[in-house]
Design a protein around this motif. Structure first.
Motif, short mmCIF file in Angstrom:
data_model
loop_
_atom_site.label_atom_id
_atom_site.label_comp_id
_atom_site.label_asym_id
_atom_site.label_seq_id
_atom_site.Cartn_x
_atom_site.Cartn_y
_atom_site.Cartn_z
N MET A 192 -9.16 -5.32 -6.70
CA MET A 192 -8.62 -5.90 -7.92
C MET A 192 -8.00 -4.82 -8.80
N GLY A 193 -6.78 -5.12 -9.28
CA GLY A 193 -6.09 -4.20 -10.17
C GLY A 193 -5.14 -3.26 -9.49
N THR A 194 -5.20 -3.14 -8.17
CA THR A 194 -4.28 -2.27 -7.46
C THR A 194 -2.98 -2.99 -7.18
N GLY A 226 0.80 -1.21 0.00
CA GLY A 226 0.00 0.00 0.00
C GLY A 226 0.84 1.26 0.00
N GLU A 227 2.10 1.17 0.39
CA GLU A 227 2.99 2.33 0.44
C GLU A 227 3.72 2.58 -0.87
N GLY A 228 3.61 1.66 -1.83
CA GLY A 228 4.29 1.87 -3.11
C GLY A 228 5.14 0.67 -3.51
N ASN A 280 -2.17 -6.96 -6.94
CA ASN A 280 -1.23 -7.57 -7.89
C ASN A 280 -0.06 -8.22 -7.17
N ALA A 281 0.38 -7.63 -6.06
CA ALA A 281 1.48 -8.21 -5.30
C ALA A 281 1.09 -9.57 -4.71
#
Length: 331
Positions: free
Chosen positions: A296-298, A100-102, A302-303
């Motif tokens: 989904m898609g974030t 979530g942080e990048g 994906n990770a």
């Protein structure tokens, strides 16, 4: 039409050349021969075609299903690297996990290390017990005793994973907390739970491996003056060693892919484990605990699909290893 005329000629010739007088085949005229029925496929032939068609359709469906699953997971898992531009080397070696942080916080090294540690330790603990039980069932016990132990192993296989996890959470975790301190969650708790879960798999396959050793090997060893244990150690185990290795690999594959039971006792903290009683997380436990909390898609989603792709690659690796060891054993 020519085929029917040829068939009539063959039938007529067969009737003319009939040499058994008491068989009144001459009463069967050519006109009474049902040429249409002889030239059409029979009921059995049609059943053969239907059987082959259904078999090929099932095979094609299974192949398509496997390819679809692999393709779907591969597309989703590679999105982390192709769309979000996460470095593959960073993903495999970094211990920072907070998608979530990048993209700089997508590191699965801690989960990879924990997954392999739990799998290897569970296999190391379970294998001696599995071999000992298998030897007793095949070499020492009576048929009734062997059937009883086989029934016990089948019961262990049938117990759901959540039951193992709950027993580990209520028995093993407090026991480890009282003995070693800390929270009680960690690799040691997960290893003990997986030990019980993979023991039936390794034992059953080891029993099949020992039963596959020809009896004349045992008889030849006894004829040379070897004791029962010398025959087992020097002959039976060495002949069955490749198949036993295959059983261990199957057990490791089961342990590597286990999710729910491990999730309940390992602590689910994405940290590099510094001992056996510190909370940590495996690939499967992170997947099951976090997949419902992402969109989904974030990048976080994906990770997680990348973790699933890594698990799929490991499953394929275990299958390849089983085939490799099996071929070595045949030689």
């Amino acid at each position: 039409m020519n085929n029917k005329q040829d068939l009539k000629q063959v039938v007529n010739q067969a009737l003319a050349e009939q040499k058994v007088p008491h068989v009144k085949l001459k009463k069967i005229g050519v006109d009474k021969v049902n040429v249409e029925r002889l030239t059409k496929p029979s009921k059995e032939t049609r059943q053969e075609y239907w059987g082959k068609g259904l078999t090929y359709a099932a095979i094609i469906l299974i192949i398509a299903l496997v390819v679809s699953i692999i393709g779907f997971i591969a597309v989703r898992g590679l999105s982390t690297f192709l769309q979000n531009h996460v470095n593959v080397f960073h993903f495999l070696t970094s211990t920072d996990w907070d998608p979530g942080e990048g993209k700089n916080y997508v590191g699965a090294a801690a989960m990879i290390v924990t997954s392999f540690a739990v799998t290897i330790l569970a296999a190391l603990v379970a294998t001696p017990f599995a071999i000992a039980v298998a030897l007793f069932m095949t070499e020492y016990s009576s048929k009734k005793g062997g059937h009883f132990l086989q029934t016990v192993m089948e019961l262990l296989v049938g117990i759901p994973s959540v039951v193992y996890g709950f027993l580990g959470l209520t028995i093993i975790v407090p026991l480890i907390r009282n003995i070693f301190g800390g929270t009680g969650f960690g690799i040691l708790s997960a290893t003990l739970v997986l030990f019980v879960m993979v023991l039936p798999t390794i034992t059953s396959l080891t029993v099949d491996s020992l039963n596959a050793v020809p009896n004349h090997y045992r008889q030849a060893s006894a004829a040379l003056g070897a004791t029962h244990w010398q025959t087992i150690y020097k002959v039976v185990l060495r002949v069955a060693a490749p198949r036993i290795m295959t059983a261990v690999i199957f057990g490791m594959a089961r342990a590597f892919g286990e999710a729910l039971a491990v999730q309940m006792v390992i602590g689910n903290a994405v940290l590099m484990p510094y001992n056996l009683v510190s909370p940590s997380a495996t690939l499967t436990s992170q997947l099951t605990s976090q997949m419902g909390n992402t969109v989904m898609g974030t990048l976080p989603n994906n990770a997680l699909w990348s973790l699933a792709l890594l698990l799929l690659i490991m499953a394929l690796f275990f299958n390849f290893l089983v085939r490799f060891v099996g071929k070595k054993g045949q030689k």
